[in-house]
Design a protein around this motif. Structure first.
Motif, PDB file in Angstrom:
ATOM      1  N   LYS A  72       0.838  -1.204   0.000  1.00 47.11           N
ATOM      2  CA  LYS A  72       0.000   0.000   0.000  1.00 47.11           C
ATOM      3  C   LYS A  72       0.872   1.252   0.000  1.00 47.11           C
ATOM      4  N   GLU A 122       0.803   4.070  -2.880  1.00 50.96           N
ATOM      5  CA  GLU A 122       0.539   5.474  -2.556  1.00 50.96           C
ATOM      6  C   GLU A 122       1.661   6.380  -3.049  1.00 50.96           C
ATOM      7  N   GLN A 123       2.888   5.943  -2.864  1.00 51.73           N
ATOM      8  CA  GLN A 123       4.022   6.732  -3.324  1.00 51.73           C
ATOM      9  C   GLN A 123       3.989   6.890  -4.843  1.00 51.73           C
ATOM     10  N   LYS A 160       1.353   6.589  -6.919  1.00 55.25           N
ATOM     11  CA  LYS A 160       0.214   7.419  -7.329  1.00 55.25           C
ATOM     12  C   LYS A 160       0.494   8.889  -7.056  1.00 55.25           C
ATOM     13  N   GLY A 161       1.102   9.154  -5.924  1.00 54.95           N
ATOM     14  CA  GLY A 161       1.437  10.537  -5.590  1.00 54.95           C
ATOM     15  C   GLY A 161       2.436  11.134  -6.557  1.00 54.95           C
ATOM     16  N   LYS A 202       0.028  12.952  -1.146  1.00 53.21           N
ATOM     17  CA  LYS A 202      -0.200  11.510  -1.253  1.00 53.21           C
ATOM     18  C   LYS A 202       1.120  10.751  -1.172  1.00 53.21           C
ATOM     19  N   LYS A 203       2.147  11.298  -1.825  1.00 58.32           N
ATOM     20  CA  LYS A 203       3.471  10.667  -1.777  1.00 58.32           C
ATOM     21  C   LYS A 203       4.010  10.688  -0.346  1.00 58.32           C
ATOM     22  N   LYS A 213       2.280  10.703   2.365  1.00 60.71           N
ATOM     23  CA  LYS A 213       1.507   9.723   3.140  1.00 60.71           C
ATOM     24  C   LYS A 213       2.089   8.326   2.931  1.00 60.71           C
ATOM     25  N   GLY A 214       2.466   8.006   1.704  1.00 63.32           N
ATOM     26  CA  GLY A 214       3.103   6.726   1.420  1.00 63.32           C
ATOM     27  C   GLY A 214       4.454   6.614   2.094  1.00 63.32           C
TER      28      GLY A 214
END
Length: 57
Positions: free
Chosen positions: A8, A12-13, A15-16, A38-39, A41-42
């Protein structure tokens, strides 16, 4: 479970990074900022998993 969380984090990384790059390409600062968030958060999720792994050993 740890593998799922690590996966996950990587997703997330990625997608960010894609969103951030897309935002830069079209000149959309909001999209760029959302991608950076978003990055980040990853990155945090990945750091948490690395910490958990360190304490398992």
């Amino acid at each position: 479970m740890a593998r799922d969380e690590k996966a996950k984090a990587k997703v997330e990384q990625a997608k960010g990074k894609i969103k951030e790059t897309g935002g830069r390409a079209v000149g959309n600062e909001g999209m760029t900022a959302a991608g950076r968030a978003k990055k980040a958060k990853g990155d945090v999720r990945q750091a948490k998993e690395k910490t958990k792994d360190a304490f398992k050993q």
